[in-house]
Design an enzyme around this catalytic site. Structure first.
Site: not given
Ligand code: HSE
Length: 436
Positions: A13, A205, A129
């Protein structure tokens, strides 16, 4: 000038999103980067499927190591996920002198220290990022945009799957299991949703954001992680009546004694913008001493939003490619020899406020006993709500909001309340953050 050549490891994806956006916006990107950025090699186990995506624009291989071995490749983009093979490939790419871009939060949260050290020793960049909050440029914001600040805390909704589930639970008054099944049917939740619903993805994260915010090493093993599987629709409704929404929040705070690093369901005042982040969207708040409180919002996953973050890293690396490594932005925002050894605090030392729901016998003096135990532990009550069960059971729900206290104190008080004969079920406890 010759284009920078990219090798994509993994063409799912996100990889196909990177390929398509680079193709579509190539002129715009060239004007920004100063030279072209071209995907010239991709690896995917099923090479036919890969060829169907890239056509004759890039060489397709089944073996990712063929990309690393190609001397013409400047940047390796790792988009395969997982811990072990991705660790090996990233370290091999670094050893081969390639810059690396990765969206792999699990890899960096667990093996980041080793990977960043290897990259520094070799003088290459590892950019990530896309690993945190998908398309939101939060790494750039924390690492560069807020670099003037002494950051105090960062808090975020950084998992779209769980935010979608919580939004549905609130909107439809449904319990977790029912909504999870619906989310799986619609493709919002994976067939094995463990990483998302148990808070692990959010903690990966958060670990990265915490390291960048405070200049500490990545320490996923020290994070406190609690998912949303035990949340009941009743608590979402009671929270609503008290002016709060429940979100799976990642919170990292600097205190005098150490850094809080925790992911758990959290009551947030409904009036905060972040409380109104619904569905699969992500948002992160960061508080700095100079800037005050800031908020970043956007899509935390998906093909092109994540590609947007990957390509931003590719442009950064292209611009800094020939710069002296010592003059590049440090991986974790702080210079490697200026990292802090501030410890990550154990959960017992965290200070926060609480929502408590007690199923109690509807008898004289029950409330007084409960509040008496809280008072003995030095815990200040902020609000109390009592709701009759609406049946003949003689039971009632007692909801208490507290002011801030140390978690260790709350543990003691909760154990004492639980022992009261009039407390009839396990006490529900959810942490609360005002995010003021
Ligand atoms: N599964 C994640 C989410 C996206 O639901 O937000 C990738 O980390």
């Amino acid at each position: 000038m010759k284009s920078i050549q990219i090798g994509l490891i993994g063409l799912g994806t996100v990889g196909s999103g990177v390929f398509h956006v680079l193709q579509r916006n190539q002129e715009e990107i060239r004007r920004r980067a100063g030279r072209g950025i071209e995907v010239t090699m991709v690896s995917r186990r099923n090479v036919e499927q890969a060829r169907a995506i890239v056509g004759d624009k890039a060489q397709v291989v089944a073996d990712a190591r063929a990309i690393i071995a190609n001397p013409d490749i400047d940047i390796v983009v790792e988009l395969m996920g997982g811990y072990e093979l991705s660790r090996e490939l990233v370290l091999e790419a670094i050893a081969a002198g390639k810059h690396v871009v990765t969206a792999n939060k699990a890899l960096l949260a667990v093996h980041g220290t080793e990977i960043f050290a290897a990259a520094s020793a070799k003088g290459v960049m590892v950019a990530f990022e896309a690993a945190v909050a998908g398309g939101i440029p939060i790494i750039k914001s924390l690492r560069e945009g807020l670099t003037a600040n002494r950051l105090q805390w960062v808090a975020g909704i950084i998992n779209g799957t769980t935010n979608f589930i919580l939004s549905e639970m609130r909107d439809k008054g449904l319990d977790f299991e029912v909504v999870l099944q619906e989310a799986q049917r619609l493709g919002y939740a994976e067939a094995d949703p463990t990483f998302d619903i148990e808070g692990i993805d959010a903690a990966h994260k958060l670990t990265l954001m915490s390291a960048i915010a405070f200049g500490i090493p990545v320490q996923f093993d020290k994070a406190y992680v609690e998912g949303i599987t035990k949340l009941a629709a009743a608590d979402i409704q009671y929270a609503e009546q008290l002016g709060y929404r429940i979100k799976l929040l990642g919170v990292t705070k600097r205190t005098a004694h150490g850094v809080e690093l925790r992911v758990h369901p959290t009551l947030i005042p409904s009036k905060r913008l972040i409380a109104n982040v619904e569905g699969a969207m992500n948002a992160v708040m960061a508080h700095g001493d100079a800037v005050g409180t800031t908020l970043y919002y956007g899509k935390g996953a998906g093909s092109e939003p994540t590609a947007s973050a990957v390509i931003a890293d590719l442009v950064d690396i292209t611009r800094l490619h020939t710069a002296d490594p010592a003059h590049r932005v440090p991986h974790l925002a702080f210079q490697p020899d200026a990292m802090s050894n501030l410890p990550v605090l154990p959960m017992s030392e965290v200070v926060t406020s609480y929502y408590l729901r007690l199923r109690v016998a509807d008898q004289t003096g029950v409330l007084a006993k409960v509040t008496g135990l809280l008072a003995e532990s030095g815990i200040n009550i902020d609000a109390v709500l009592q709701r009759a069960s609406g049946d003949e059971s003689g039971q009632t729900d007692l909801i208490i909001l507290t002011h801030d206290c140390q978690e260790a104190k709350m543990n003691t008080a909760q154990a004492q309340m639980q022992n009261l004969p009039t407390v009839l079920a396990p006490i529900v406890r959810i942490r609360k953050e005002e995010l003021a």
